[in-house]
Enzyme design. Sequence first.
Site, PDB file in Angstrom:
ATOM      1  N   ASP A  99       0.863  -1.170   0.000  1.00  0.00           N
ATOM      2  CA  ASP A  99       0.000   0.000   0.000  1.00  0.00           C
ATOM      3  C   ASP A  99       0.906   1.228   0.000  1.00  0.00           C
ATOM      4  O   ASP A  99       1.712   1.415   0.917  1.00  0.00           O
ATOM      5  CB  ASP A  99      -0.862  -0.029   1.274  1.00  0.00           C
ATOM      6  CG  ASP A  99      -2.189   0.674   1.106  1.00  0.00           C
ATOM      7  OD1 ASP A  99      -2.194   1.765   0.529  1.00  0.00           O
ATOM      8  OD2 ASP A  99      -3.197   0.123   1.579  1.00  0.00           O
ATOM      9  N   ASP A 201      -2.914   4.741  -2.462  1.00  0.00           N
ATOM     10  CA  ASP A 201      -3.948   5.364  -1.639  1.00  0.00           C
ATOM     11  C   ASP A 201      -4.443   6.672  -2.282  1.00  0.00           C
ATOM     12  O   ASP A 201      -3.634   7.479  -2.759  1.00  0.00           O
ATOM     13  CB  ASP A 201      -3.336   5.660  -0.265  1.00  0.00           C
ATOM     14  CG  ASP A 201      -4.373   6.022   0.777  1.00  0.00           C
ATOM     15  OD1 ASP A 201      -5.250   5.195   1.051  1.00  0.00           O
ATOM     16  OD2 ASP A 201      -4.301   7.156   1.317  1.00  0.00           O
ATOM     17  N   GLU A 264      -6.566   3.545  -5.813  1.00  0.00           N
ATOM     18  CA  GLU A 264      -7.799   3.679  -5.028  1.00  0.00           C
ATOM     19  C   GLU A 264      -8.540   4.916  -5.516  1.00  0.00           C
ATOM     20  O   GLU A 264      -8.019   6.040  -5.415  1.00  0.00           O
ATOM     21  CB  GLU A 264      -7.489   3.828  -3.539  1.00  0.00           C
ATOM     22  CG  GLU A 264      -8.771   3.818  -2.719  1.00  0.00           C
ATOM     23  CD  GLU A 264      -8.696   4.540  -1.385  1.00  0.00           C
ATOM     24  OE1 GLU A 264      -9.535   4.270  -0.518  1.00  0.00           O
ATOM     25  OE2 GLU A 264      -7.817   5.421  -1.203  1.00  0.00           O
ATOM     26  N   HIS A 325     -11.217  -2.240   4.024  1.00  0.00           N
ATOM     27  CA  HIS A 325     -11.081  -1.796   5.418  1.00  0.00           C
ATOM     28  C   HIS A 325     -11.784  -0.468   5.697  1.00  0.00           C
ATOM     29  O   HIS A 325     -11.716   0.026   6.817  1.00  0.00           O
ATOM     30  CB  HIS A 325      -9.590  -1.687   5.752  1.00  0.00           C
ATOM     31  CG  HIS A 325      -8.906  -0.643   4.913  1.00  0.00           C
ATOM     32  ND1 HIS A 325      -8.733  -0.779   3.550  1.00  0.00           N
ATOM     33  CD2 HIS A 325      -8.386   0.559   5.226  1.00  0.00           C
ATOM     34  CE1 HIS A 325      -8.142   0.290   3.082  1.00  0.00           C
ATOM     35  NE2 HIS A 325      -7.910   1.132   4.075  1.00  0.00           N
ATOM     36  N   ASP A 326     -12.396   0.112   4.678  1.00  0.00           N
ATOM     37  CA  ASP A 326     -13.107   1.394   4.852  1.00  0.00           C
ATOM     38  C   ASP A 326     -14.617   1.240   4.721  1.00  0.00           C
ATOM     39  O   ASP A 326     -15.339   2.241   4.840  1.00  0.00           O
ATOM     40  CB  ASP A 326     -12.640   2.406   3.790  1.00  0.00           C
ATOM     41  CG  ASP A 326     -11.175   2.773   3.921  1.00  0.00           C
ATOM     42  OD1 ASP A 326     -10.669   2.820   5.064  1.00  0.00           O
ATOM     43  OD2 ASP A 326     -10.534   3.009   2.883  1.00  0.00           O
TER      44      ASP A 326
END
Length: 531
Positions: A99, A201, A264, A325-326
């Site tokens: 990431d 990200d 993302e 995870h969000d």
Amino acid sequence: MTEIAWWKRGIVYQIYPRSFQDSNNDGIGDLEGVRQRLDYLVWLGVDAIWLSPIFVSPMADFGYDVADYRAIDPIFGTLEDFDDLLADVHKRGLKLILDFVPNHTSVVHPWFLDSRASRDNAKRDWYIWRDPAPDGGPPNNWLSNFGGPAWTLDGASGQYYYHAFLSQQPDLNWRNLAVRDAMYDILRFWLDRGVDGFRVDVIWHLIKDDAFRDNPPNPAYDSKQAEINRYLQVHSADQADVHDVVAEMRNVIDTYPDRVLIGEIYLPLERLVTYYGNGLAGAHLPFNFQLIHTAWNAREIASLIHDYEIALPEGGWPNWVLGNHDQPRIGARVGQDQARLAAMLLLTLRGTPTLYYGDEIGLNKIEIAPELVQDPWEKNEPGLGLGRDPERTPMQWDSSHYAGFSKVEPWLPLGLSSSSCNVAALREIPRSILNLYRRLVDVRRKHLALSVGDYAQLAVSSAQVLAYEREFGADRHVVVLNFGHCDCEVALPQTESPRCILLSTCLDRDGEPIGRILKLRPHEGVIVAYG
Ligand code: NOJ
């Protein structure tokens, strides 16, 4: 088969490292823990692991606030642990995706410490500093994605710095070429170590309007929503120049063989697909989160798939994400029965699927008591249901006290059902969701039609049923998904070739021969093999 890139035919499995496996009993997962669980991932059949951030961080946003991009946070281990993990990943034929968090650093990153030291520091322009508005307030109306203003005043220099997220996450100035060079060096640092790619990200945030114009109000905003929705983020993200940056990142990646660049991006379809870049020189996979936000019914999903397929640029490779995870877990969004259907959908669509750890054991919504809340977003904007802790709870491996995740109390609570909802127990239950995932992965691996084959929606699709065909050469399958709560019957396309059920989400119809009419039970999905 070998000429199809691994990131096209493979399955990505996202690990949130804090919550996968704790090897040193501090209640937080770590790299050695991940290494110990690699055989599980091989058993499950996935191809690549994406690890959420593992770099040195004060953890204000659990690793998305990086203080040193070239070192592993001691919570997770050491660089040596990382190299061991990577070697073991590769030994098993798996890939490892890191990431990369380039939009912002931690407030304690040495670059930011320099940058805030004085207005004339050489690193001042590495971040986004602006004078106050005439009334002394923030320079414009941009808001933080976690609530409140996106500008924090630095008393010493009298200027504000911009942060799209927490005030502990100052945004880098990607218009500064020195920033770009420094960040591309970091990519090379990890590529040289052998990583197989990056998930980048908030890639669509990297470039902001250079005039810093106010964002326009959002007419659809109401106070039950996150505050960021008060304005449309027209000027603070998704600027035309960002595509130059994405292309530059891609150039770096492309100097190494067989690596992948994933972005993302939370944008509507027509904006999302621009991140493939001109001439496909952008991200290999701009993450497609549309399944997360589309109403869960056959018609809406059918038109989503259709619209996405149409919007893709020629040669652009599709991808699908069910959770991360969000986002609230799929089981919490659509219920446990439909979560099985969702698994079949994800693993039979054209394009690269990303699985989120724990979805394969049906981890569901876990209520987090107010005193246990960890997520800074929930702390900033409590009570709106924005908190992300429920989808970040520890993986449940067995029925021991802390579910085999740790020997001490984990950083977030386990699910109430951890004595039955765990890998060891579900492996023994032939019709469990875990065995369904494993079968789906296996079937997808064996039949190229299901991963890279052509997609065609069938006319028999209805308000309740989504049916589509997947075809690769002579390999042909039909997938029929019952989104409804009632039985239904579907007339399959005419064919000369005999057909039978390859797999049902209920895992009890293998090999069942079928005629023209296929009967489905409530929530049932089936893959029909032709030929
Ligand atoms: C997106 C990440 O997925 C999320 O977890 C994080 O809080 C923000 N970016 C800020 O880095």
